[in-house]
Design a protein around this motif. Structure first.
Motif, PDB file in Angstrom:
ATOM      1  N   SER A 191      86.114  93.048 -12.841  1.00 35.63           N
ATOM      2  CA  SER A 191      87.243  93.381 -13.698  1.00 35.63           C
ATOM      3  C   SER A 191      88.600  93.199 -13.033  1.00 35.63           C
ATOM      4  CB  SER A 191      87.085  94.796 -14.250  1.00 35.63           C
ATOM      5  OG  SER A 191      86.800  95.695 -13.210  1.00 35.63           O
ATOM      6  N   ALA A 192      88.719  93.401 -11.721  1.00 34.33           N
ATOM      7  CA  ALA A 192      90.043  93.278 -11.102  1.00 34.33           C
ATOM      8  C   ALA A 192      90.570  91.856 -11.239  1.00 34.33           C
ATOM      9  CB  ALA A 192      89.992  93.675  -9.638  1.00 34.33           C
ATOM     10  N   ARG A 193      89.683  90.874 -11.124  1.00 35.54           N
ATOM     11  CA  ARG A 193      90.123  89.495 -11.254  1.00 35.54           C
ATOM     12  C   ARG A 193      89.831  88.937 -12.644  1.00 35.54           C
ATOM     13  NH1 ARG A 193      89.634  86.123  -5.808  1.00 35.54           N
ATOM     14  NH2 ARG A 193      90.438  84.663  -7.344  1.00 35.54           N
ATOM     15  N   GLY A 194      89.325  89.773 -13.518  1.00 39.04           N
ATOM     16  CA  GLY A 194      89.046  89.327 -14.883  1.00 39.04           C
ATOM     17  C   GLY A 194      87.983  88.246 -14.948  1.00 39.04           C
ATOM     18  N   PHE A 195      87.132  88.177 -13.907  1.00 38.95           N
ATOM     19  CA  PHE A 195      86.141  87.096 -13.873  1.00 38.95           C
ATOM     20  C   PHE A 195      85.021  87.397 -14.858  1.00 38.95           C
ATOM     21  CE2 PHE A 195      82.664  84.546 -12.056  1.00 38.95           C
ATOM     22  CZ  PHE A 195      83.312  83.327 -11.985  1.00 38.95           C
ATOM     23  N   GLY A 196      84.766  86.430 -15.718  1.00 35.70           N
ATOM     24  CA  GLY A 196      83.790  86.643 -16.782  1.00 35.70           C
ATOM     25  C   GLY A 196      84.417  87.297 -17.998  1.00 35.70           C
ATOM     26  N   HIS A 197      85.753  87.457 -17.999  1.00 35.40           N
ATOM     27  CA  HIS A 197      86.428  88.066 -19.143  1.00 35.40           C
ATOM     28  C   HIS A 197      87.300  87.078 -19.900  1.00 35.40           C
ATOM     29  CE1 HIS A 197      85.243  92.268 -18.485  1.00 35.40           C
ATOM     30  NE2 HIS A 197      85.261  91.963 -17.204  1.00 35.40           N
ATOM     31  N   ASP A 198      87.629  85.950 -19.280  1.00 37.90           N
ATOM     32  CA  ASP A 198      88.378  84.939 -20.020  1.00 37.90           C
ATOM     33  C   ASP A 198      87.434  83.793 -20.357  1.00 37.90           C
ATOM     34  OD1 ASP A 198      88.313  83.961 -17.266  1.00 37.90           O
ATOM     35  OD2 ASP A 198      89.636  82.391 -18.010  1.00 37.90           O
ATOM     36  N   ALA A 199      87.897  82.891 -21.222  1.00 35.45           N
ATOM     37  CA  ALA A 199      87.007  81.840 -21.729  1.00 35.45           C
ATOM     38  C   ALA A 199      86.482  80.956 -20.600  1.00 35.45           C
ATOM     39  CB  ALA A 199      87.750  81.003 -22.769  1.00 35.45           C
ATOM     40  N   LYS A 200      87.371  80.595 -19.667  1.00 32.17           N
ATOM     41  CA  LYS A 200      86.971  79.638 -18.630  1.00 32.17           C
ATOM     42  C   LYS A 200      85.907  80.220 -17.703  1.00 32.17           C
ATOM     43  CE  LYS A 200      89.687  78.595 -15.067  1.00 32.17           C
ATOM     44  NZ  LYS A 200      90.789  78.042 -14.256  1.00 32.17           N
ATOM     45  N   SER A 201      86.151  81.410 -17.157  1.00 27.42           N
ATOM     46  CA  SER A 201      85.176  81.962 -16.214  1.00 27.42           C
ATOM     47  C   SER A 201      83.908  82.424 -16.939  1.00 27.42           C
ATOM     48  CB  SER A 201      85.796  83.101 -15.397  1.00 27.42           C
ATOM     49  OG  SER A 201      86.275  84.131 -16.228  1.00 27.42           O
ATOM     50  N   SER A 202      84.039  82.832 -18.201  1.00 26.79           N
ATOM     51  CA  SER A 202      82.824  83.166 -18.961  1.00 26.79           C
ATOM     52  C   SER A 202      81.954  81.928 -19.127  1.00 26.79           C
ATOM     53  CB  SER A 202      83.178  83.688 -20.353  1.00 26.79           C
ATOM     54  OG  SER A 202      83.988  84.820 -20.247  1.00 26.79           O
ATOM     55  N   GLU A 203      82.611  80.787 -19.347  1.00 24.09           N
ATOM     56  CA  GLU A 203      81.854  79.548 -19.509  1.00 24.09           C
ATOM     57  C   GLU A 203      81.137  79.180 -18.209  1.00 24.09           C
ATOM     58  OE1 GLU A 203      83.993  76.521 -21.829  1.00 24.09           O
ATOM     59  OE2 GLU A 203      83.200  75.095 -20.356  1.00 24.09           O
ATOM     60  N   VAL A 204      81.815  79.405 -17.064  1.00 22.13           N
ATOM     61  CA  VAL A 204      81.170  79.133 -15.766  1.00 22.13           C
ATOM     62  C   VAL A 204      79.896  79.980 -15.643  1.00 22.13           C
ATOM     63  CG1 VAL A 204      81.412  79.431 -13.259  1.00 22.13           C
ATOM     64  CG2 VAL A 204      83.274  78.400 -14.586  1.00 22.13           C
ATOM     65  N   LEU A 205      79.999  81.267 -15.962  1.00 18.27           N
ATOM     66  CA  LEU A 205      78.827  82.144 -15.861  1.00 18.27           C
ATOM     67  C   LEU A 205      77.755  81.755 -16.877  1.00 18.27           C
ATOM     68  CD1 LEU A 205      80.559  85.618 -15.342  1.00 18.27           C
ATOM     69  CD2 LEU A 205      79.088  84.442 -13.699  1.00 18.27           C
ATOM     70  N   GLU A 206      78.203  81.371 -18.070  1.00 14.68           N
ATOM     71  CA  GLU A 206      77.263  81.007 -19.130  1.00 14.68           C
ATOM     72  C   GLU A 206      76.511  79.723 -18.760  1.00 14.68           C
ATOM     73  OE1 GLU A 206      75.199  82.161 -22.003  1.00 14.68           O
ATOM     74  OE2 GLU A 206      76.884  83.409 -21.351  1.00 14.68           O
ATOM     75  N   GLU A 207      77.240  78.727 -18.278  1.00 13.05           N
ATOM     76  CA  GLU A 207      76.585  77.477 -17.865  1.00 13.05           C
ATOM     77  C   GLU A 207      75.647  77.718 -16.695  1.00 13.05           C
ATOM     78  OE1 GLU A 207      79.417  74.386 -17.181  1.00 13.05           O
ATOM     79  OE2 GLU A 207      79.716  74.035 -19.333  1.00 13.05           O
TER      80      GLU A 207
END
Ligand code: CUK
Ligand code: CUA
Length: 640
Positions: free
Chosen positions: A117-133
């Motif tokens: 949460s501090a870096r918002g990783f997995g919370h915006d479209a781009k990083s969510s897509e990285v985790l999803e892929e």
């Protein structure tokens, strides 16, 4: 006897008792005990006058340093910068930690396989897509962070790291210190070892550990012959899997030669058992030497089977590709269950650490190409101590091996080990206690052709009584040594408690990393939203698109009104150009949490399915009016 000494005694007895049941396995006790080594160390220290050396003293105390950033000349004063970046894996936190060396101050964390949460990783479209892929898993287990190299030296471009849990490899962009790609590796559970084809990072390798049916789709659940373990080669630019090689037995750790031809992987379970008893029966395991050009030849000649969409080359012992004079994989027999393997800076040797055997095995890399029997490429086998796990190097021909059971680091001379008889302790120059039970250790730039030879970090699994107690789960202990003075010996400089659990690290000189200070708009696909160009658009009955910006201390819109059930997409830019002025956009009710570095633009989409008033706010303390930096989100109920 302290608790720790009792533990050592019990562990050692356990090992010997196991050895007694296998009479043909030679597991000799160390002739010199830990205490004697410490006394010998003290004597040597006294003779050399302890010039600038606190090793013996700090040994008795708490490791010196405290929170001040190291002791004596290795201290880094407040406001001063460290000389090195240390990139430590975070184990099953799934992250990378960045520490300064020699201060051991933690500088940053880079989420890799988990939302954060501090870096918002997995919370915006781009990083969510990285985790999803990357397969959409919620956690990972990072072990081996390796920084990309050009001409066998760090180029500061990327860091690659494995996920042992879900069989993945990730890439971190070292300009932004952000994970930008995750590859979900097929035909594999547990990608353990991770490293690169050198000198120029032509390929990234993930070393498969747990054996699973290939393909693992339910058809062969209990057919052990269908189980396999694969080495995976990944293109560093595209992060696509190029090919895999199936081998006999489990694999474990890996390292690449300096000239690009060979890749080495340790392994255990050559028995291919599925229970611990079955896995530990035989006294021999193998270091596998992969001939990368020969594997490429096989792939290009179509000599592979496509499994789960990937070319899989048969590198098992009985494979036709291993007959003839250019086998794809050579199996070098070693005492059972070798664990770490690392190539010496000069590229001459691959050294495997024995784990269940008190020796390291020195394999000649030029020799491996020439000998008929791979066993003849073994040039040395020094007896280093109990439980050798990993080996690092300085710039003066010394190897440093962690001894898990002895809780020590052994320093030895690898050319002397080639000269000495197998099983000899002669090449051992020094042993230093660590606290306690070390796994990996890493010396500054040890994975390049030109290590710096000054600092070494021992990543100890147990801290026991070294820190204030914090409940039954203890921190681990990362201990910093100064190793630049061969006369004075290894000097323990600092203890650093560590959240579970670092496995490996790369230590890179600060001149080789060039982090961005603010975002460059060319480095992302989203269009920047400058002040004055904010917009609110109702696209249709149930779709809203908002483009906005953030600056001290406001958002483009003090309030936004949408309707219940709307799909809302927000694109937001931080228009600040001053470094370190970070804003965020948090809308807790809708699980929105974007971190926005200066000049960064992020996007998020959510469905406004609860009517009501929800304050969006900035979670980064950005200015005196930070608490006032917010926007009212009004979700009107749909009629009815
Ligand atoms: S492994 Cu953990 S201490 Cu994953 Cu390199 Cu040896
Ligand atoms: Cu912006 Cu706090």
């Amino acid at each position: 006897m302290t608790d720790h000494e009792r533990d050592i005694a019990e562990t050692a007895e356990g090992t010997d008792a196991t050895a007694a049941r296998r009479p043909n396995l030679d597991l000799p006790r160390l002739e010199v005990g830990r205490r004697d080594f410490m006394k010998a160390g003290a004597a040597v220290g006294a003779m050399t006058g302890l010039a600038g050396c606190t090793s013996v003293l700090s040994d008795e105390g708490n490791g010196g340093g405290g929170s001040s950033g190291g002791s004596g000349e290795h201290a880094v004063a407040p406001g001063e910068h460290d000389e090195y970046y240390g990139f430590l894996s975070g184990g099953h936190t799934g992250e990378i930690r960045v520490v300064g060396i020699p201060s051991m101050r933690e500088l940053m964390r880079i989420p890799v396989f988990q939302t954060e949460s501090a870096r918002g990783f997995g919370h915006d479209a781009k990083s969510s897509e990285v985790l999803e892929e990357g397969g959409g898993y919620t956690w990972g287990d990072t072990h081996h962070p390796r920084v990309s190299q050009t001409d066998n030296d760090y180029d500061g471009r990327w860091l690659f790291v494995n996920d042992k849990a879900n069989g993945r490899m990730a890439r971190v962009d070292l300009e932004y210190f952000e994970t930008d790609a995750i590859t979900n590796v097929p035909n594999s559970q547990a990608v353990h070892g991770a490293c690169m084809q050198l000198p120029d990072t032509q390929l990234v390798f993930g070393v498969g550990e747990f054996r699973v049916p290939m393909p693992n789709d339910g058809r062969d659940v209990d057919d052990l012959d269908a189980y396999g373990s694969v080495l995976t080669a990944i293109d560093p630019e595209t992060m696509d899997v190029e090919w895999q090689v199936e081998v006999d037995g489990n694999m474990d750790n890996g390292d690449g030669g300096k000239e690009g031809r060979w890749f080495f992987a340790t392994g255990y379970n050559s028995e291919e058992g599925v229970t611990q008893g079955e896995m530990a029966r035989s006294d021999r395991d193998y270091v596998k030497a992969f001939d990368i050009p020969a594997i490429w030849d096989a792939v290009e000649a179509g000599e592979y089977e496509e499994i789960s969409g990937v070319p899989v080359v048969d590198g098992t012992m009985d494979s036709p590709l291993n007959e003839g004079d250019r086998p794809v994989v050579r199996y070098v027999p070693t005492p059972k269950s070798p664990h770490g393997v690392s190539v010496t800076p000069d590229g001459k040797y691959a050294i495997a650490s024995g784990k269940l055997d008190p020796t390291c095995t020195v394999i000649g890399i030029e020799e491996i190409a020439e000998v008929d029997d791979p066993q003849d490429a073994i040039l040395g086998q020094p007896r280093v101590g109990m439980g050798p796990l990993h080996t690092a190097y300085d710039d003066r021909g010394h190897a440093y091996t962690t001894l898990f059971i002895d809780s020590q680091v052994a320093k030895w001379d690898y050319e002397a080990a080639v000269e000495a008889e197998a099983g000899s302790e002669e090449p051992i120059l020094e042993k230093h206690d660590v606290h306690y039970n070390p796994g990996h250790l890493i010396a500054s730039e040890s994975y390049t052709a030109s290590p710096q030879g000054d600092y070494l970090v021992s990543l100890n699994k147990l801290s026991k009584d070294r820190f204030l107690p914090v409940g039954p789960i203890h921190p681990e202990n990362d201990q910093l040594f100064y190793i630049g003075d061969d006369q004075a010996g290894m000097e323990l400089v600092k203890d650093k408690p560590s959240y579970p659990e670092p496995h490996d690290a790369s230590v890179v000189h600060r001149d080789k990393i060039e982090p961005a200070k603010t975002w460059d708009r060319d480095d992302y696909d989203l269009e920047f939203v400058p002040e004055g160009e904010e917009s609110f658009e109702r696209v249709d009955e149930s779709t809203v698109e908002i483009e906005m910006w953030a600056r001290r201390n406001e958002y483009a819109f003090p309030e936004v009104t949408v309707r219940e059930g709307d799909e809302v997409t927000i694109r937001i830019s931080n228009v600040e150009t001053t470094s370190d002025v970070i804003h965020s956009l948090a809308i807790p009710e809708y699980d929105v949490n974007l971190a926005l570095a200066p000049q960064d633009t992020r996007e998020v989409t959510f469905t406004a399915d609860h009517p009501g008033v929800f304050w969006a706010y900035c979670a980064y303390f950005c200015s005196a009016l930070h608490l006032e930096m917010r926007s009212r989100i009004l979700v009107e109920p749909r009629d009815g």
